[in-house]
Design a protein around this motif. Structure first.
Motif, short mmCIF file in Angstrom:
data_model
loop_
_atom_site.label_atom_id
_atom_site.label_comp_id
_atom_site.label_asym_id
_atom_site.label_seq_id
_atom_site.Cartn_x
_atom_site.Cartn_y
_atom_site.Cartn_z
N UNK A 83 5.83 14.70 19.60
CA UNK A 83 5.83 15.38 18.33
C UNK A 83 4.42 16.70 18.15
N UNK A 84 4.27 16.98 19.28
CA UNK A 84 3.25 17.89 19.57
C UNK A 84 4.20 19.34 19.11
N UNK A 85 3.42 20.13 18.17
CA UNK A 85 3.79 21.08 17.59
C UNK A 85 3.81 22.20 18.56
N UNK A 86 5.10 23.15 18.57
CA UNK A 86 5.27 24.00 19.70
C UNK A 86 4.15 25.22 19.17
N UNK A 87 3.84 25.50 17.83
CA UNK A 87 2.79 26.59 17.62
C UNK A 87 1.72 26.23 18.32
N UNK A 88 1.19 24.97 18.24
CA UNK A 88 -0.18 24.67 18.92
C UNK A 88 -0.12 24.71 20.53
N UNK A 89 0.98 24.21 21.37
CA UNK A 89 1.29 24.19 22.56
C UNK A 89 1.24 25.78 23.21
N UNK A 90 1.84 26.69 22.12
CA UNK A 90 2.20 28.13 22.66
C UNK A 90 0.75 28.51 22.82
N UNK A 91 0.03 28.35 21.66
CA UNK A 91 -1.29 29.15 21.48
C UNK A 91 -2.21 28.60 22.54
N UNK A 92 -2.04 27.30 22.82
CA UNK A 92 -3.03 26.74 24.00
C UNK A 92 -2.64 27.60 25.26
N UNK A 93 -1.36 27.46 25.71
CA UNK A 93 -0.90 28.17 26.94
C UNK A 93 -1.46 29.60 26.81
N UNK A 94 -1.33 30.42 25.79
CA UNK A 94 -1.43 31.73 25.66
C UNK A 94 -3.12 32.06 25.99
N UNK A 95 -3.79 30.93 25.36
CA UNK A 95 -5.28 31.25 25.48
C UNK A 95 -5.77 30.76 26.66
N UNK A 96 -5.22 30.12 27.47
CA UNK A 96 -5.68 29.86 28.94
C UNK A 96 -5.41 30.83 29.67
N UNK A 97 -3.93 31.51 29.64
CA UNK A 97 -3.59 32.77 30.19
C UNK A 97 -4.50 33.91 30.17
N UNK A 98 -4.99 34.27 28.72
CA UNK A 98 -5.85 35.09 28.49
C UNK A 98 -7.18 35.03 28.93
N UNK A 99 -7.77 33.73 28.91
CA UNK A 99 -9.19 33.44 29.17
C UNK A 99 -9.02 33.97 30.82
N UNK A 100 -7.94 33.61 31.60
CA UNK A 100 -8.12 34.42 33.05
C UNK A 100 -8.18 35.57 33.29
N UNK A 101 -7.59 36.50 32.50
CA UNK A 101 -7.51 37.87 32.39
C UNK A 101 -8.68 38.59 31.97
#
Ligand code: F3S
Length: 294
Positions: A188-206
């Motif tokens: 039941x993890x919300x997609x909005x949360x998962x998307x934000x977290x994935x994006x934040x991870x990628x952003x932090x690397x760049x």
């Protein structure tokens, strides 16, 4: 300095829906309008709503007389809905549909006599509400270590607080499966949360550093900051543009900006403007230094 703003930063569907519902109530209904608890975890939005006339109470007993009470996106225990109706209040349920799905899942599992585990923070209002929908029977675990301490069950159901990290949920599911139980998994993890977290991870690397915008009491904002920190870059958490210290930005080539699900678009825009102010100030300082050197 380049500023990269995460595409999914800010209000998620459920939070935007709750704020829109609250404003619509104020417009459409007679009498006072209250939210039960702060509508979202963002003080600036709460203050703006209060200025518009939407009050906030922590308990239904604070309301004397008629009025409309809005249930926030985190949801509440069913007992609160009953009490509001008994008090004759107009009830507007702005529980996020994704949270409602978790509430119904635990309720259905308990009705079938299947024990249920909620992976999440037991003190978070969303989790308190979910446990309420299980009649207080759901067991809450924060992580795999806590799951290891659970009694062994022949069959068990497992759901997640909507803002959980996928790997934490997966680790708990693994523990339950390894214990030999038949496990009904409801991711039941919300997609909005998962998307934000994935994006934040990628952003932090760049980027060279990340600004994470959001309420100090917002759990999903805290998680975004935690994820960004794993990239080894400096991470600064702020609620408003004014909190940004220009000293943080000196010498950086690229700064990333992300924001929790309860951060409105206007705060993200103000932060972008503040970055432009920094650019201007910085340029002037560089020019002054060059003039002095000549
Ligand atoms: Fe709902 Fe997901 Fe937002 S559960 S409140 S859309 S983070």
């Amino acid at each position: 300095m380049k500023v990269k703003v995460a595409a999914k930063a800010g209000f998620c569907f459920g939070v935007k829906r709750a704020v829109d519902i609250a404003r619509k109530c104020l417009h459409d209904r007679d009498g006072p309008v209250y939210t039960l608890g702060p509508l979202i975890h963002n003080d600036q939005v709460i203050e703006a709503l209060a200025r518009e006339g939407i009050g906030s109470v922590n308990d239904l007993d604070e309301i004397n007389g008629p009025g409309t009470v809005i249930i926030r996106s985190h949801g509440v225990v069913p007992e609160v809905l009953r009490r509001a109706e008994q008090k004759g209040l107009d009830l507007v349920d702005a529980t996020c549909p994704f949270v409602r799905k978790v509430q119904r899942t635990v309720r259905d599992l308990v009705q079938q006599d299947i024990p249920v585990v909620v992976v999440g923070d037991p003190k978070h209002p969303e989790v308190e509400g979910i446990v309420g929908w299980s009649g207080g029977k759901a067991m809450v675990v924060a992580d795999a270590d806590q799951a290891k301490k659970l009694e062994k069950y022949h069959e068990i159901g497992v759901v997640a607080q909507t803002t959980q990290r996928q790997n934490n949920f997966d680790a708990v599911v693994k523990v339950l499966k390894d214990s030999g139980s038949r496990v009904q998994v409801y991711n039941t993890i919300c997609l909005a949360t998962a998307e934000r977290q994935k994006e934040a991870q990628e952003l932090a690397q760049q980027v060279d550093a990340v600004l994470v915008l959001g309420g100090k009491n917002s759990a999903n904002t805290a998680k975004l900051a935690q994820i960004c920190r794993t990239a080894g870059k400096p991470v600064y958490r702020v609620e408003t543009a004014e909190e940004i210290d220009f000293a943080w930005l000196k010498g950086l080539r690229t700064v990333g900006v992300t924001a929790g699900a309860s951060t409105p678009g206007w705060i993200i825009e103000e932060v972008s403007c503040r970055m432009m102010d920094f650019e201007e100030t910085n340029k002037e300082e560089v020019m002054e230094t060059q003039v002095e050197e000549q």
